[in-house]
Each structure stands twice: as C-alpha cells, then as structure tokens.
Motif scaffolding. Structure first.
Motif, short mmCIF file in Angstrom:
data_model
loop_
_atom_site.label_atom_id
_atom_site.label_comp_id
_atom_site.label_asym_id
_atom_site.label_seq_id
_atom_site.Cartn_x
_atom_site.Cartn_y
_atom_site.Cartn_z
N VAL A 159 0.76 -1.28 0.05
CA VAL A 159 0.15 0.05 0.07
C VAL A 159 0.92 1.37 0.19
CG1 VAL A 159 -1.56 1.18 1.24
CG2 VAL A 159 -2.05 -1.27 1.11
N ARG A 160 1.89 1.21 0.72
CA ARG A 160 2.82 2.34 0.76
C ARG A 160 3.60 2.48 -0.41
NH1 ARG A 160 5.51 0.78 6.31
NH2 ARG A 160 3.45 0.88 7.68
N LEU A 161 3.89 1.37 -0.89
CA LEU A 161 4.57 1.42 -2.34
C LEU A 161 3.85 2.24 -3.54
CD1 LEU A 161 7.05 1.18 -3.91
CD2 LEU A 161 6.41 -1.30 -4.41
N ARG A 162 2.41 1.70 -3.43
CA ARG A 162 1.42 2.28 -4.34
C ARG A 162 1.38 4.04 -4.06
NH1 ARG A 162 -4.09 -0.25 -5.00
NH2 ARG A 162 -3.89 1.16 -6.85
N ALA B 195 4.86 10.08 -6.82
CA ALA B 195 5.90 10.15 -7.59
C ALA B 195 5.65 10.55 -9.25
CB ALA B 195 6.92 9.01 -7.56
N SER B 196 4.24 9.77 -9.44
CA SER B 196 4.19 9.94 -11.11
C SER B 196 2.99 10.91 -11.47
CB SER B 196 3.45 8.64 -11.46
OG SER B 196 2.35 8.04 -10.69
N GLY C 16 -7.72 1.04 -1.90
CA GLY C 16 -8.16 -0.27 -1.72
C GLY C 16 -8.29 -0.49 -0.03
N VAL C 17 -7.86 0.74 0.62
CA VAL C 17 -7.99 0.58 2.14
C VAL C 17 -8.77 1.85 2.58
CG1 VAL C 17 -5.76 -0.81 2.30
CG2 VAL C 17 -5.83 1.92 2.50
N HIS D 22 -0.28 5.30 6.63
CA HIS D 22 0.64 4.81 5.66
C HIS D 22 1.47 6.08 4.84
CE1 HIS D 22 0.02 0.58 5.54
NE2 HIS D 22 -1.07 0.73 5.18
N LEU D 23 0.69 7.27 4.98
CA LEU D 23 1.37 8.43 4.18
C LEU D 23 2.26 9.08 5.60
CD1 LEU D 23 -1.62 10.04 2.18
CD2 LEU D 23 0.42 9.11 1.24
N LYS D 24 1.80 8.80 6.70
CA LYS D 24 2.65 9.23 7.88
C LYS D 24 3.87 8.55 7.93
CE LYS D 24 2.74 9.50 12.80
NZ LYS D 24 2.10 9.17 14.03
#
Length: 117
Positions: free
Chosen positions: A44-47, A53-54, A69-70, A78-80
């Motif tokens: 999820v963090r990678l997405r 980034a994109s 999806g969460v 996750h952003l934190k």
C-alpha cells in the motif's frame, strides 16, 4: 518529529547514502536507508509513493491518491510512515494535505544501489 525523520532531514544531500559499493554505510546511514526501504516494503505504501511520484503536477492531494483499496484512516497512517521515513513531504492547504517527494529521494535510493566504477 521522530528521530528517524530528523536523521533523514539532516542527512547530507542527496538525502541518503553513497553507493553500497563505494564504502560501508555508517550506523546513521544504515538506519535512514533501512527505514526508507522498510517504508517502501509495504504494497500500500509503495502504491501511494508511486501515485505521488508519478502525479503530473509533481505533488498530489490526498483526495487524488487515496484509492488504494484501504480505508482513509489507513491511507493516512501509511502516508505518515512515508513522511517519517523521509520519502515524502506534506503541506496542508485548507482541508486537504498535499504530498510530494522529498528532494532527490529517488536519485539517492537509486544511487545507493548503483555500482560505481
């Protein structure tokens, strides 16, 4: 600010480390680098990181990237973690938070894994 965020913020530019083939990492460099890879080790963090980034404007409103999806609280968590690892910067504008990559973070991570001649 967490100890990890302080380390990432005070690391010399680029914000991480030399190539692994240049020399051994210091304890501080290893701690910062491990935190970055740990943060990116969650799908999820990678997405979320990839969405920021994109994003065409170079930064993304949380409202534009939250569809992973969460639940919204989980997205915020996750952003934190990505911010604490020194990968993302954030700025509140009214009711929304905008995220962008920390300066040179992609170059630093790719440079870490690049073989130097």
């Amino acid at each position: 600010m967490s100890k990890l965020a302080q380390l990432a913020a005070t690391a010399s530019a680029p914000p991480c480390c030399p190539s692994l083939t240049d020399r051994e990492l210091t304890d501080e460099e290893a701690e910062v680098t491990a935190a970055m890879f740990k943060a990116l080790g969650d799908p999820v963090r990678l997405r979320l990181f990839s969405k920021v980034a994109s994003h065409p404007e170079g930064e993304a409103c949380v409202c534009d990237i939250a569809d992973v999806g969460v639940s919204q609280p989980t997205v915020s968590h996750h952003l934190k973690k990505l911010r604490e690892a020194g990968l993302l910067l954030s700025e509140r504008r009214g009711t929304w938070v905008y995220y962008r990559l920390a300066p040179s973070v992609l170059a630093a991570l790719s440079g870490l894994l690049t073989t130097r001649d």
